[in-house]
Structure formats: C-alpha cells, structure tokens
Motif scaffolding. Structure first.
Motif, PDB file in Angstrom:
ATOM      1  N   LEU A   1      32.261 -46.023 -47.859  1.00 13.19           N
ATOM      2  CA  LEU A   1      32.439 -44.798 -47.071  1.00 13.19           C
ATOM      3  C   LEU A   1      31.177 -44.188 -47.366  1.00 13.19           C
ATOM      4  N   SER A   2      30.531 -43.354 -46.420  1.00 17.38           N
ATOM      5  CA  SER A   2      29.326 -42.548 -46.820  1.00 17.38           C
ATOM      6  C   SER A   2      29.914 -41.007 -46.823  1.00 17.38           C
ATOM      7  N   LEU A   3      29.676 -40.289 -48.071  1.00 17.29           N
ATOM      8  CA  LEU A   3      30.234 -39.049 -48.108  1.00 17.29           C
ATOM      9  C   LEU A   3      29.121 -38.036 -48.673  1.00 17.29           C
ATOM     10  N   PRO A   4      28.990 -36.972 -48.339  1.00 18.33           N
ATOM     11  CA  PRO A   4      28.491 -36.184 -48.948  1.00 18.33           C
ATOM     12  C   PRO A   4      28.800 -35.546 -50.479  1.00 18.33           C
ATOM     13  N   GLU A   5      28.270 -35.094 -51.326  1.00 20.13           N
ATOM     14  CA  GLU A   5      28.668 -34.532 -52.313  1.00 20.13           C
ATOM     15  C   GLU A   5      29.841 -33.466 -52.198  1.00 20.13           C
ATOM     16  N   GLY A   6      30.731 -33.510 -52.883  1.00 23.09           N
ATOM     17  CA  GLY A   6      31.701 -32.458 -52.800  1.00 23.09           C
ATOM     18  C   GLY A   6      33.098 -32.903 -53.332  1.00 23.09           C
ATOM     19  N   GLN A   7      34.357 -31.982 -53.285  1.00 20.32           N
ATOM     20  CA  GLN A   7      35.440 -32.455 -53.582  1.00 20.32           C
ATOM     21  C   GLN A   7      36.338 -33.176 -52.264  1.00 20.32           C
ATOM     22  N   TYR A   8      36.937 -34.023 -52.610  1.00 22.01           N
ATOM     23  CA  TYR A   8      37.692 -34.943 -51.491  1.00 22.01           C
ATOM     24  C   TYR A   8      39.104 -35.373 -52.071  1.00 22.01           C
ATOM     25  N   VAL A   9      39.990 -35.786 -51.131  1.00 21.86           N
ATOM     26  CA  VAL A   9      41.279 -36.339 -51.225  1.00 21.86           C
ATOM     27  C   VAL A   9      41.121 -37.523 -50.848  1.00 21.86           C
ATOM     28  N   LEU A  10      41.389 -38.841 -51.432  1.00 16.67           N
ATOM     29  CA  LEU A  10      41.298 -40.110 -50.817  1.00 16.67           C
ATOM     30  C   LEU A  10      42.517 -40.642 -50.767  1.00 16.67           C
ATOM     31  N   SER A  11      43.006 -40.905 -49.354  1.00 16.77           N
ATOM     32  CA  SER A  11      44.287 -41.524 -49.154  1.00 16.77           C
ATOM     33  C   SER A  11      44.005 -42.959 -48.894  1.00 16.77           C
ATOM     34  N   VAL A  12      45.150 -43.923 -49.341  1.00 18.41           N
ATOM     35  CA  VAL A  12      45.048 -45.216 -49.089  1.00 18.41           C
ATOM     36  C   VAL A  12      46.293 -45.792 -48.729  1.00 18.41           C
ATOM     37  N   GLU A  13      46.117 -46.826 -47.577  1.00 16.61           N
ATOM     38  CA  GLU A  13      47.458 -47.344 -47.153  1.00 16.61           C
ATOM     39  C   GLU A  13      47.113 -48.703 -47.088  1.00 16.61           C
ATOM     40  N   ALA A  14      48.276 -49.633 -47.279  1.00 19.45           N
ATOM     41  CA  ALA A  14      48.071 -51.041 -46.973  1.00 19.45           C
ATOM     42  C   ALA A  14      48.979 -51.527 -45.747  1.00 19.45           C
ATOM     43  N   PHE A  15      48.404 -52.229 -45.035  1.00 22.76           N
ATOM     44  CA  PHE A  15      49.199 -52.842 -43.893  1.00 22.76           C
ATOM     45  C   PHE A  15      49.251 -54.212 -43.812  1.00 22.76           C
ATOM     46  N   THR A  16      50.458 -54.680 -43.127  1.00 21.49           N
ATOM     47  CA  THR A  16      50.549 -56.303 -42.864  1.00 21.49           C
ATOM     48  C   THR A  16      50.026 -56.508 -41.387  1.00 21.49           C
ATOM     49  N   ALA A  17      49.740 -57.887 -41.041  1.00 20.40           N
ATOM     50  CA  ALA A  17      49.361 -58.063 -39.810  1.00 20.40           C
ATOM     51  C   ALA A  17      50.112 -57.652 -38.700  1.00 20.40           C
TER      52      ALA A  17
END
Length: 354
Positions: free
Chosen positions: A75-91
């Motif tokens: 991911l390309s992100l400018p500097e600053g505060q972020y909330v990263l959300s991650v989800e895993a999926f099947t096929a």
C-alpha cells in the motif's frame, strides 16, 4: 468446504511494515508504501487477504505464491494516523471473511514502523452435549396401599449445572391416578388391586433420567411384605491412561460424549512395551474390569486399587503395552450387581502402539 470447518483451524497474525510514501528500505516489494505479511495455519484454504487503510480507504489484496508461506502486497500511504483492517477469505465468493483484525498505525516520513494485527476466529462457542439430570432418590410413602388410598411419591432430583428440571409421572396401571403428574412430589391412588410400577422421568432439554418404584395395591385389609429397591445403571464417564518411567512420559484421556458428539474416541499413540497405568471413572459402578485386546488377542488388566464415594468410583489397573505397530482396543466394564443379576455399562477406546 463449510465456513465453520475453515474457521475452526485458523490462527492468523498479520505483521505490517509501514513506510511513508517516498521512503526506501530493503527488502520491500516496492520502493515505497506498506508491506504486509500474513502468516498462519491451513494456508491452502485461504485464497486471499485484503488490507484496508482508513480514513484514506486505500486497500490492497495480498496473495501467496506457493511454496511461499506468506501473503504479501503493498500500500502507498502518506504519513499520518491510520487504522489498518485485515480480512482473510476463501476461494468461495459466497462466504464471508473467515478471520479479521485491525490495528492503529502511524506512518512517519524517514522512519519505519511495524504493527502486529491479530486476525480473530469469528466462529461461535461450539458448546457441548446437554447433561442429564440425576435422580438421587425416589420413594413411596407406602408399598402396600389399599384400593382408594392415596400414597405420596417423593423424588430428589438434581442437575449438575442447576438447570430447570421437567417431571413426568406414569404408571402401568390404568386405574391409577396421580395428583399432579408434572410435580417432583405427588400423590397416587388406584381403584383396582394389583402390582403397579410408578415411573418418574426427569428431563432437561433432550436428556432424561428415569426411576421407578413398585407398589402392590391390596383389595382388602391385610399385610404383604413387598419392597422395591432402585438399582441405578452404572455409567462410565472417563478413561485415563498414563506412563512415567525411564524418561518416557505419556498421558491420555478419553471423555465420554453423547452419541453423535464430536468428542474424540481414541487415545493418542502410546509407547511400546511399557507398564501402563489405567483408570476407569464411573458412576454407580462398584465392579470394574479392563479388557485389553491387541491384534485379536484379549487379556484382562491387573486391578490395583478402587476408591468409591457415594456415587463415583475410580478403579485403577496396569498392563504392559504391546509391540510397536499394534492396534489395541481398551474396553472398560462397570457393573452394579443385585440379587439375580447385574446392570452393566461398557466404554471402549482405541489406541495405536508406536
């Protein structure tokens, strides 16, 4: 494959390296941005992992190239505060995320930050089989009532977890009438002489326990010496096997589950040619035996000690394990004897010798 089958074995961690746009570090998949690595179990069942940064809304789909054990993307992100959300999926596109997690991160120019995201299993608590109530006692105020004479039936029933108990009385005599057939204590009257069996069924959800008392209704005054003794059926609840000597330690436990439950029925592989200690835990069983059958040959294990409380017994045995490669069946038998017979319960578990 159903979602519940996959979710039950997922235990994922997301390790994220955060880079401000323009910063360069080694090694990375791109010259700038956020590099994420997902490590976990059952990788072949996970098709993709999606990470999203808020409030920017920028997201990326992480992929894995076998035999590599990691999911990666940038991911390309400018500097600053972020909330990263991650989800895993099947096929399967119809299935929701099988695991998810999030973390607060800061992207700072000229510095590298790392964040660990725990991806949590969303499966509900699988629960366990319902426990049946325990009938501690069932008594009749009189064993030989006269026709038309009311007797009192008294029961003492408990449930291990304190759940509400439902009562139902029945009789094999059509002339008998219960005062309240759904009460723990009730009355019963018969207009016809004869021997009657009065049965109490105590229920919690789909499990029940029954006990009976026999009364003989007399047509006229007289005395008949009649009695009834309740003989509870033994119930083996757990088998335990262990070995401690010569640097070898073994512990195995098989707990009895209801028919159709997912409770494991076999012991883990046990060491060969060792003196094994075995314990039978049983309710209402005063005579206990252990039959060891390996490769078609059966022998009874040697009994050592037995300790019994009011209703529970712990019977201990020992036997020598078989040669490596053998497959054995350990059959526990628990009996409650009475004049003229016995009530018996058996419980078996398999084991491989290595």
């Amino acid at each position: 494959m159903p979602t519940s089958k996959i979710v039950s074995i997922l235990s994922l961690l997301a390790f994220t390296t955060l880079l401000a746009c323009g910063q360069e570090t080694e090694p990375t998949p791109a010259a700038s941005g956020v590099t994420l690595t997902i490590q976990g179990l059952s990788l072949e069942q996970i098709d993709r992992v999606v990470v999203t940064a808020q409030p920017s809304g920028v997201s990326a789909t992480l992929t894995r190239t076998p035999p590599n054990q990691f999911f990666q993307g940038t991911l390309s992100l400018p500097e600053g505060q972020y909330v990263l959300s991650v989800e895993a999926f099947t096929a399967d596109p119809s299935q929701p995320a099988v695991a998810s997690g999030s973390a607060n991160v800061t992207v700072t120019a000229g510095a590298t930050s790392a964040v660990m995201i725990y991806m949590l299993d969303p499966a509900p608590d699988p629960g366990q089989q319902t426990l049946e109530p325990i009938i501690k006692s069932l008594t009749a105020s009189k064993a030989n009532p006269m026709t038309g004479e009311a007797i009192t039936l008294t029961s003492d029933v408990v449930h291990p977890t304190g759940a509400a108990i439902t009562y139902a009385w029945s009789s094999n005599c059509a002339s008998g009438v219960f005062g309240d057939a759904s009460a723990a204590t009730t009355t019963w009257t018969s207009s016809t002489a004869g021997t009657c069996i009065l049965t109490l069924t105590a229920s919690v959800a789909d499990k029940s326990a029954t006990a009976s008392v026999t009364v003989t209704v007399q047509p006229s005054p007289g005395t008949v010496n009649t009695g009834a003794t309740y003989v509870p059926r033994p119930y083996i609840t757990r088998l335990t096997m262990s070995h401690f000597s010569g640097g070898t330690t073994y512990n195995g436990v098989v707990t009895r589950g209801a028919p159709g439950s997912q409770t494991p029925g076999n012991f883990p592989p046990m060491p060969a040619l060792k003196k094994m200690q075995f314990q039978i835990e049983t309710n209402e069983g005063w005579v206990n035996k252990l039959l060891v059958t390996c490769n078609g040959t059966s022998t009874y294990a040697t009994s050592t000690t037995q300790t019994c409380g009011n209703t529970t017994c712990f019977a201990n045995f020992f036997f020598n394990s078989a040669l490596p490669g053998s497959v054995c069946v350990l059959t526990a038998t628990s009996s409650r004897e009475y004049p003229g017979g016995a009530l018996t319960d058996t419980f078996s578990a398999g084991v491989r010798v290595q």
